[in-house]
Design a protein around this motif. Structure first.
Motif, short mmCIF file in Angstrom:
data_model
loop_
_atom_site.label_atom_id
_atom_site.label_comp_id
_atom_site.label_asym_id
_atom_site.label_seq_id
_atom_site.Cartn_x
_atom_site.Cartn_y
_atom_site.Cartn_z
N SER A 1 0.83 -1.21 0.00
CA SER A 1 0.00 0.00 0.00
C SER A 1 0.86 1.25 0.00
CB SER A 1 -0.93 -0.02 1.21
OG SER A 1 -0.19 0.05 2.42
N GLY A 2 2.01 1.21 0.74
CA GLY A 2 2.90 2.36 0.74
C GLY A 2 3.51 2.61 -0.62
N TYR B 1 3.15 7.37 5.70
CA TYR B 1 2.95 7.55 4.26
C TYR B 1 3.67 6.48 3.46
CZ TYR B 1 3.15 9.65 -0.38
OH TYR B 1 3.05 9.85 -1.74
N GLN C 1 10.71 3.30 -2.44
CA GLN C 1 10.31 3.61 -1.08
C GLN C 1 11.52 4.00 -0.23
OE1 GLN C 1 7.76 -0.09 -0.79
NE2 GLN C 1 6.81 1.14 0.81
N ARG D 1 0.79 3.87 -3.04
CA ARG D 1 0.48 5.28 -2.78
C ARG D 1 1.56 6.18 -3.36
NH1 ARG D 1 0.95 5.11 2.32
NH2 ARG D 1 -1.11 4.25 2.70
N LEU D 2 2.81 5.79 -3.18
CA LEU D 2 3.92 6.57 -3.71
C LEU D 2 3.89 6.62 -5.23
CD1 LEU D 2 6.60 8.07 -3.14
CD2 LEU D 2 7.73 5.85 -3.21
N LYS E 1 1.30 6.19 -7.23
CA LYS E 1 0.13 6.96 -7.69
C LYS E 1 0.36 8.46 -7.56
CE LYS E 1 -3.45 7.01 -4.98
NZ LYS E 1 -3.58 8.47 -4.67
N ASP E 2 1.07 8.87 -6.50
CA ASP E 2 1.27 10.30 -6.26
C ASP E 2 2.33 10.91 -7.17
OD1 ASP E 2 -0.64 10.26 -4.32
OD2 ASP E 2 0.74 10.25 -2.62
N SER F 1 5.00 3.63 4.79
CA SER F 1 4.95 2.33 5.46
C SER F 1 6.35 1.84 5.79
CB SER F 1 4.22 1.29 4.59
OG SER F 1 2.90 1.72 4.31
#
Length: 305
Positions: A48-49, A124, A103, A52-53, A55-56, A126
């Motif tokens: 998920s982390g 944010y 990450q 999210r990264l 996608k952003d 993870s």
């Protein structure tokens, strides 16, 4: 009377042994299940982390564009991705799949860009505090290992010729770069050292001395000096002129007012001492030629500022 004794009275010793073996297997299986669930939960959080990264910032149409990326990471996205690729190929730490290289590098870069604590971005990305700290150390080591030969060095003869040419085009023949010092606040200064690092602002700061050229290439850095020093006496500790004193400085030749000179110089503000190696700013210029000089001087110094 013990639990095993009660069982022995009712079932016999063989049944007691079977029960103990069954109980031990259950405990072992529960432990294994706990490990599997923990790893699964960590994997889900990591995915998920990373999602999210991506996608952003890193998908084809990210939520935050190039301008936002530069503002938050203090560099363009292609440059950041080049660094990620280099440090990942250089160190197996970034190749481990528990966390993606993006990450780890993003966590390290956020700490460097904002000077925040290592636990400021754990939710944010993870990433735990320990992982972020390790990633920061590995990231810095990787950048130094991959790029020091190109970017952490003094100018060679070709670089010097290019710098002198640009300086002459700017109206300063013989100028190699700009030099300046700044006071950098040291928020986590040890209490025992605080006294010597407190300057005029009553805050613990260190002095950072930098030489930068027109292309924002930083040719020289010297930092760590207590803020009780200033732009003048910091030069007594700086290695800036070590090669000159050792007779190892690169050869320079330029002409000003029909006079040939063989010592390059830096342009600087009016705080630095009046040495031959510095061309200083004129304070409160009155004459037209002095005003023109100040205009060119400030334009050339904007790089280091």
């Amino acid at each position: 009377m013990s639990h095993n004794a009660n069982l022995s009275d009712g079932f016999g010793s063989s049944n007691v042994n079977e029960y103990n073996e069954w109980e031990a297997r259950v405990v072992q299986e529960n432990r294994q299940l706990d490990v599997i669930m923990s790893e699964l939960l960590i994997s889900i959080l990591n995915i998920s982390g990373e999602a999210r990264l991506m996608k952003d910032y890193f998908v084809e149409n990210p939520m935050y564009g190039e301008e936002n990326f530069r503002g938050r990471f203090r560099m363009q996205k292609p440059l950041f991705l080049r660094i990620v690729e280099a440090v990942t190929a250089n160190d197996r730490y970034f190749q481990q799949r528990r966390l993606s290289p993006l990450q780890k590098c993003t966590g390290a870069m956020r700490v460097l860009a904002y000077g925040t604590l290592v636990d400021a971005h754990d939710e944010y990305l993870s990433m735990s505090v320990n992982v972020t700290r390790d990633a920061l150390v590995k990231f810095v080591e990787g950048v130094i290992s991959c790029f020091h030969e190109e970017y952490l060095r003094r100018p060679n003869q070709d670089d010097l010729a290019r710098l002198l040419h640009v300086g002459e085009e700017s109206g300063f023949p013989g100028m190699v770069s700009s030099i300046d010092c700044m006071h950098w606040e040291w928020k986590n200064c040890p209490t025992a050292w605080a006294g010597q690092y407190v300057g005029r602002s009553d805050k613990t700061t260190i002095i950072l001395e930098v030489v930068a050229s027109y292309d924002l290439w930083i040719w020289h850095t010297f930092f760590g000096t207590p803020s009780s020093f200033d732009d003048i006496n910091v030069l007594q500790r700086s290695p800036l002129f070590d090669d000159v004193l050792a007779g190892q400085a690169l050869k320079v030749s330029y002409t000003v007012n029909d006079r040939e000179n063989h010592m390059a110089y830096y342009i600087t503000d009016d705080i630095h001492p009046s040495w031959v190696a510095f061309v200083k700013l004129i304070n409160s210029p009155q004459l037209r030629k002095h005003k023109l000089f100040v205009e060119h001087h400030e334009a050339a110094r904007k790089d280091v500022d």
